[in-house]
Design a protein around this motif. Structure first.
Motif, PDB file in Angstrom:
ATOM      1  N   LEU A 148       0.838  -1.055  -0.064  1.00 26.69           N
ATOM      2  CA  LEU A 148       0.059   0.097  -0.051  1.00 26.69           C
ATOM      3  C   LEU A 148       0.779   1.101  -0.044  1.00 26.69           C
ATOM      4  O   LEU A 148       0.514   2.435  -0.484  1.00 26.69           O
ATOM      5  CB  LEU A 148      -0.946   0.087   1.142  1.00 26.69           C
ATOM      6  N   ASN A 186      -1.509   0.858  -6.802  1.00 26.74           N
ATOM      7  CA  ASN A 186      -1.076   1.738  -5.416  1.00 26.74           C
ATOM      8  C   ASN A 186       0.032   2.528  -5.745  1.00 26.74           C
ATOM      9  O   ASN A 186       0.329   3.355  -5.118  1.00 26.74           O
ATOM     10  CB  ASN A 186      -0.772   0.568  -4.319  1.00 26.74           C
ATOM     11  N   VAL A 217      -7.463   2.664  -3.899  1.00 22.77           N
ATOM     12  CA  VAL A 217      -6.441   1.856  -3.287  1.00 22.77           C
ATOM     13  C   VAL A 217      -6.879   0.396  -3.405  1.00 22.77           C
ATOM     14  O   VAL A 217      -7.946   0.180  -3.053  1.00 22.77           O
ATOM     15  CB  VAL A 217      -6.359   2.231  -1.770  1.00 22.77           C
ATOM     16  N   ARG A 326      -1.467   7.664   2.961  1.00 24.07           N
ATOM     17  CA  ARG A 326      -1.250   6.190   2.649  1.00 24.07           C
ATOM     18  C   ARG A 326      -0.822   5.390   3.964  1.00 24.07           C
ATOM     19  O   ARG A 326      -1.231   4.135   4.027  1.00 24.07           O
ATOM     20  CB  ARG A 326      -0.273   5.846   1.577  1.00 24.07           C
TER      21      ARG A 326
END
Length: 432
Positions: A148, A186, A217, A326
């Motif tokens: 991520l 991502n 995401v 994030r």
């Protein structure tokens, strides 16, 4: 490399379905969930039928700053031998940080986190993999992971990083095409570019899995159907090399067997569409290990990983250069996964606490980083609730106290009078 064929991840929840599924050449089992002395009967029957079983580790942390734990390596080796496996697999990831190397508290992620694609991290990873290779009775393959977040200041692309890793160590690669898709969404990384840079002849096998997108995401959930973009990446890979094996992963939210069989058909079709069988040369032997000390690199990597993990699980400030939004998404994902796994490890807790379990656990997790695995985490969570006085209802407090007392000692509770007296004393202390 041995041809594995088409396989599926073996999980206890779908064990019967896997045994009866047509066209399954091999299965993969999570190494930490298999006890060498007490193999599940389903895996025994599969082995007797000639189905290959590969143990897939998730807790070694080969990308961490510390050298691999000898006990974890021994456990992985024992599982490979008990299952008669031709290889074992793990991840290019770190799962814990801190400790003596950084003179800080030990922290556990409870999840696979990406290593920075830097020379320091590569040097550390190469030495860790050589240590693991020496300790294992069969070849090792390592998997690219989904991420991520991206590290600032990276020096290589994923393909370059993996190529040099394989070139320096001779390690095989487990390429997860779903993770390439995750990193495309991502991190903006081109899967085709990554495939073009890989040492394709080093591929041991391929993972395929599903996920979902939320607010831009992609979450690699292993709990959803395999999407078309992931199958397209598999086709792209198969147009470059014939993968020795391809495996469907599903970890939860299991569908009916017919749906899993349909996904396996789609996987076979994606490989066939790619053109499949392309001859490649044998992977060359690894270069001689470097004699240069990795200790300075280990310390630099250790401080960087500890700072990141502390921001994710302990609420410390985000390290410079990271996307704070994030990091927040990753932190929430880690806390949610932690709550889910604790509920599996200690299924009595959601029953005792009812609908309030998840909210209570997430509130606890904000101020209590995991330090010693999920079973310890479950006990610490229960103790936190008992000592905090936040429980509603005498029944809930009584049942939770009984659960904690039953499991907090080194052995099951005894019914002998002396032990019962000590138990009563501990109860009285808990009431204070």
């Amino acid at each position: 490399m041995e041809r594995l064929g088409t396989g599926i991840g073996w999980r206890p929840e779908i064990a019967d379905a896997v045994e009866n599924m047509p066209g399954i050449d091999w299965v993969e089992a999570v190494a930490e969930n298999v006890c060498p002395g007490h193999l599940p009967e389903s895996l025994r029957r599969l082995r007797e039928r000639g189905v290959t079983v590969v143990p897939h580790g998730v807790s070694l942390g080969l990308g961490g700053a510390d050298r691999p734990d000898a006990g974890r390596l021994l456990a992985l080796a024992e599982r490979a031998e008990a299952l008669g496996s031709p290889l074992v697999t793990e991840h290019i990831a770190f799962v814990r940080a801190g400790g003596p190397l950084t003179a800080s508290a030990r922290l556990e992620a409870g999840h696979l986190l990406p290593v920075p694609r830097t020379r320091d991290a590569l040097d550390v990873l190469c030495e860790n993999i050589r240590i693991a290779q020496d300790a294992l009775p069969v070849p090792l393959a390592v998997e690219n992971i989904a991420a991520l977040i991206a590290w600032p200041g990276e020096e290589m692309t994923e393909g370059q990083f993996l190529y040099e890793l394989a070139d320096r160590t001779g390690v095989r690669l487990l390429i997860d095409v779903a993770n390439l898709h995750t990193n495309h969404v991502n991190r903006g990384e081109d899967p085709a570019e990554a495939l073009a840079e890989l040492p394709l002849e080093a591929i041991a096998y391929v993972h395929v899995a599903g996920g979902f997108e939320r607010d831009g995401v992609w979450h690699d959930s292993h709990a959803h159907p395999v999407p078309r973009p992931v199958l397209d990446i598999l086709t792209e890979l198969a147009s470059r090399v014939s993968p020795p094996g391809v495996l469907l992963e599903r970890d939860e939210n299991f569908p009916e067997p017919a749906e899993l069989e349909g996904e396996l058909v789609a996987i076979r079709e994606a490989v066939e569409k790619g053109g499949g069988a392309r001859a490649t040369g044998a992977w060359r032997a690894a270069a001689e290990p470097s004699s240069v000390s990795t200790e300075p690199a280990r310390q630099r990597v250790g401080f960087a990983q500890t700072a990141l993990l502390s921001a994710l699980v302990a609420g410390t400030p985000a390290p410079e250069g990271f996307d704070r939004v994030r990091l927040g998404v990753q932190a929430r994902a880690l806390a949610g996964k932690r709550a889910d796994v604790v509920a599996k490890v200690a299924p009595e807790l959601p029953v005792i606490l009812g609908a309030g379990y998840r909210a209570a656990f997430l509130a606890y997790a904000q101020g209590a980083p995991m330090t010693d695995g999920y079973r310890r985490d479950a006990l610490d969570f229960a103790e936190h609730l008992l000592l905090g006085g936040e429980l509603e209802g005498a029944r809930v407090r009584r049942e939770l106290r009984e659960w904690w007392l039953e499991r907090s000692g080194p052995a099951p509770r005894s019914r002998r009078p002396g032990v019962r007296l000590a138990r009563a004393t501990r109860r009285a202390l808990l009431r204070r």
